[in-house]
Motif scaffolding. Structure first.
Motif, mmCIF file in Angstrom:
data_model
loop_
_atom_site.group_PDB
_atom_site.id
_atom_site.type_symbol
_atom_site.label_atom_id
_atom_site.label_comp_id
_atom_site.label_asym_id
_atom_site.label_seq_id
_atom_site.Cartn_x
_atom_site.Cartn_y
_atom_site.Cartn_z
ATOM 1 N N VAL A 26 -12.002 4.884 3.877
ATOM 2 C CA VAL A 26 -12.335 3.467 3.615
ATOM 3 C C VAL A 26 -13.567 3.020 2.961
ATOM 4 C CG1 VAL A 26 -11.923 1.142 4.825
ATOM 5 C CG2 VAL A 26 -10.583 3.018 5.388
ATOM 6 N N THR A 139 -6.327 -2.415 4.203
ATOM 7 C CA THR A 139 -5.439 -1.255 4.056
ATOM 8 C C THR A 139 -4.479 -1.262 3.030
ATOM 9 O OG1 THR A 139 -4.139 -1.397 5.785
ATOM 10 C CG2 THR A 139 -6.228 -0.420 6.327
ATOM 11 N N GLU A 144 -2.304 2.681 5.999
ATOM 12 C CA GLU A 144 -2.285 1.562 7.259
ATOM 13 C C GLU A 144 -1.941 2.417 8.383
ATOM 14 O OE1 GLU A 144 0.075 -2.017 9.207
ATOM 15 O OE2 GLU A 144 0.601 -1.399 7.219
#
Length: 188
Positions: A26, A139, A144
């Motif tokens: 991320v 996300t 996710e």
């Protein structure tokens, strides 16, 4: 793209969550932390939120521009009805009247939005004021489940509080799942 809301009780917890999310891939642009303690976030080199997330600038700007547009249309209607400049006014004058009214409405709405907390974050206002750190994780659909599983396994102190399917849509409401436990006095 979804936005996952996780309230974290302490700065250390938020920092560990941030590190674990970076390890999952991320990026900083998809991870924002909202807190009263902006200095603590900077000291820990954590990506804090921006004004578009914390203020109602976009939402109120859109509302203001819509009001300005309709006011401009009413102004054009009055100009055409009363004809104060005569019957042969070029169409560009009417278009300019609507455009100026729309832009003025957007400007005024934006000014109102700068003074207003983002309505999506209002449900978390008490948590932020109590010293908690609200972590927004953007996300993609394929990432996710991995993010949610990692958060559930490694950070039980930060429970999933809400999911926003379209954070970009300023008119969509966020429903909070459950009230997060309040931090103990002295934790920070």
């Amino acid at each position: 793209m979804k936005c996952l809301y996780y309230p974290a009780p302490t700065l250390d917890s938020a920092h560990h969550i941030s590190d674990d999310l970076h390890a999952l891939g991320v990026k900083d642009s998809l991870l924002h932390v909202i807190s009263k303690d902006e200095a603590g976030l900077k000291k820990q080199h954590m990506h804090s939120s921006n004004y578009l997330e914390t203020l109602d600038l976009i939402r109120d700007g859109f509302i203001g521009s819509a009001i300005g547009f309709f006011a401009g249309l009413m102004g054009v209607g009055l100009l055409r009805y009363f004809e104060p400049f005569g019957p042969h006014v070029p169409t560009i004058v009417y278009l300019a009247t609507v455009a100026v009214a729309t832009l003025f409405g957007a400007w005024e709405g934006g000014l109102m939005g700068i003074a207003t907390e983002n309505r999506k974050l209002a449900k978390f206002h008490a948590d932020i004021e109590a010293g908690r750190y609200l972590i927004l994780i953007y996300t993609r659909k394929e990432q996710e489940a991995t993010v949610r599983e990692m958060m559930r396994a490694r950070h039980p102190e930060a429970e999933l509080a809400a999911i926003d399917r379209h954070f970009i849509n300023p008119f969509r409401a966020v429903k909070r799942r459950a009230e997060s436990p309040r931090p103990e006095v002295g934790l920070s």
